[in-house]
Scaffold this active site. Sequence first.
Site, short mmCIF file in Angstrom:
data_model
loop_
_atom_site.label_atom_id
_atom_site.label_comp_id
_atom_site.label_asym_id
_atom_site.label_seq_id
_atom_site.Cartn_x
_atom_site.Cartn_y
_atom_site.Cartn_z
N LYS A 139 15.48 2.63 67.83
CA LYS A 139 15.74 3.82 68.86
C LYS A 139 16.82 4.81 68.26
O LYS A 139 17.72 4.67 67.55
CB LYS A 139 16.56 3.08 70.01
CG LYS A 139 16.80 4.09 71.27
CD LYS A 139 15.48 4.89 71.62
CE LYS A 139 14.48 3.82 72.08
NZ LYS A 139 13.27 4.35 72.22
N ASP A 178 11.94 -1.39 65.59
CA ASP A 178 10.40 -1.34 66.04
C ASP A 178 9.44 -1.27 64.60
O ASP A 178 8.18 -1.57 64.87
CB ASP A 178 10.23 0.13 66.58
CG ASP A 178 11.00 0.03 67.95
OD1 ASP A 178 12.29 0.15 68.11
OD2 ASP A 178 10.30 -0.06 69.00
N GLN A 232 18.17 2.59 78.12
CA GLN A 232 17.76 1.12 77.89
C GLN A 232 19.00 0.56 78.02
O GLN A 232 19.07 -0.83 78.44
CB GLN A 232 16.85 0.99 76.84
CG GLN A 232 15.58 1.58 76.97
CD GLN A 232 15.23 2.80 76.29
OE1 GLN A 232 16.02 3.67 76.24
NE2 GLN A 232 14.24 3.11 75.62
C1 LIG Z 1 12.96 -5.93 70.21
S1 LIG Z 1 12.42 -4.56 69.94
C2 LIG Z 1 13.37 -3.25 70.88
C3 LIG Z 1 13.28 -2.16 70.40
O1 LIG Z 1 12.48 -1.16 70.92
C4 LIG Z 1 13.14 -0.35 71.81
O2 LIG Z 1 12.53 1.07 71.91
P1 LIG Z 1 11.73 1.39 73.41
O3 LIG Z 1 12.80 0.98 74.35
O4 LIG Z 1 11.42 2.71 73.07
O5 LIG Z 1 10.62 0.38 73.54
C5 LIG Z 1 14.14 0.06 71.03
O6 LIG Z 1 13.87 0.85 69.77
C6 LIG Z 1 14.81 -1.26 70.50
O7 LIG Z 1 15.41 -1.68 69.64
#
Ligand SMILES: CSC[C@H]1O[C@H](OP(=O)(O)O)[C@H](O)[C@@H]1O
Length: 383
Positions: free
Chosen positions: A286, A275, A234
């Site tokens: 994450k 999260d 990401q």
């Molecule tokens: C603004 S919340 C973003 C948060 O979500 C991501 O996880 P994922 O890509 O698996 O949805 C990651 O933990 C980010 O910090």
Amino acid sequence: MTGDSVSTSSLTTLIMPPTLRWEGDPWTGSLILLDQTRLPGEVATCRIDTVTDLVEAIRSLRVRGAPAIGVSAGYGVVLGMRAASDPNDLSSVHAAMTDAVERLAVSRPTAVNLVWALRRVRERVESLVVHQTRAQTQTILARDLIQQAWLEAVAIHQDDMAMCLAIGRHGADWIDARFGNPRPPCPRLEIITHCNAGALATSDHGTALAVVYETHRRGRDLAVLADETRPLLQGARLTAWELSRRGIPVTVIGDGMAAALMSRGRGRLVIVGADRIAANGDVANKIGTYALAIVARRHGLPFVVAAPSSTFDLTLTDGSSIPIEQRDPAELIWMGGKRIVPEGVAVENPAFDVTPAELIDAIVTERGVIEPVKAATVQALIA
Ligand SMILES: CSC[C@H]1O[C@H](OP(=O)(O)O)[C@H](O)[C@@H]1O
């Protein structure tokens, strides 16, 4: 689910398309998602018309990020209600709402914004049903229930956009207080990020990156070191894409590199998303966030979390009971279609970890900044 796409090359000047949007009226419209699994090489959208398709989109991270998942789920309830066995019958539509809420609630277990949004839509619909039950005559139609659910989903969407901007302002204020006036000749502020907590993780602007965007807007010279964030990348794919399109200097670094860079004086601040945050300020984010927090503390860098109040779960005393999503091992086994883990070798793939409150210097929310991070200061701002 249907999709349309254009290659990035023809969109180089396009302002970033929205992470998600509703197209049409409550009864026949669709949820349109920017398909994040195809970024950065292709800017493609997918049209979502069923709960089944939305659950798949959430699980496959076509839409991702705690706030974005929540906003999408709000619209997902509308899609589910429209699919009722008898769309003109109040009890049938109400039952379809319950089914949609239950299916969406378990699509991803860690981001609490998901159940927070679902609860808002369900409570608005339930209040109507209770009213109808008490009324002497049939005053509410099934289509009214669908419209009310849609109006709440829209309200959640609009609240999310306002939240991002408020987090950006509070976070930039905190940076100005910590690092001085943003105007030159202020030394360049090098910020380390992990995963993506930007516009792509929300309805717009982001949380951690909202702070970066507002600080940049105020004229501070800054650059971002973005952890690539395996296995789904990401940071490399999404954070770098967002920042580069907005003209903010960004360098992708390998996971685990931040420690060596900090030891040589690189980076002055770490800012990440969240999260789920427990009542004592423990933060689920994450996988890899916890290690980054340890290294930041070792090298004296402030470690900041940016998240809306809807990310807090005050029913949890601490982070030990935050559910951690275990994802498909294939995400680690395969890279670019090639096997990178020998057959028969075990793989663990938790999507998140928990950073204890004592390693977090501040939590920036749309209501203000929690500092120091502990149960009392969380309670004072969030309860
Ligand atoms: C603004 S919340 C973003 C948060 O979500 C991501 O996880 P994922 O890509 O698996 O949805 C990651 O933990 C980010 O910090």
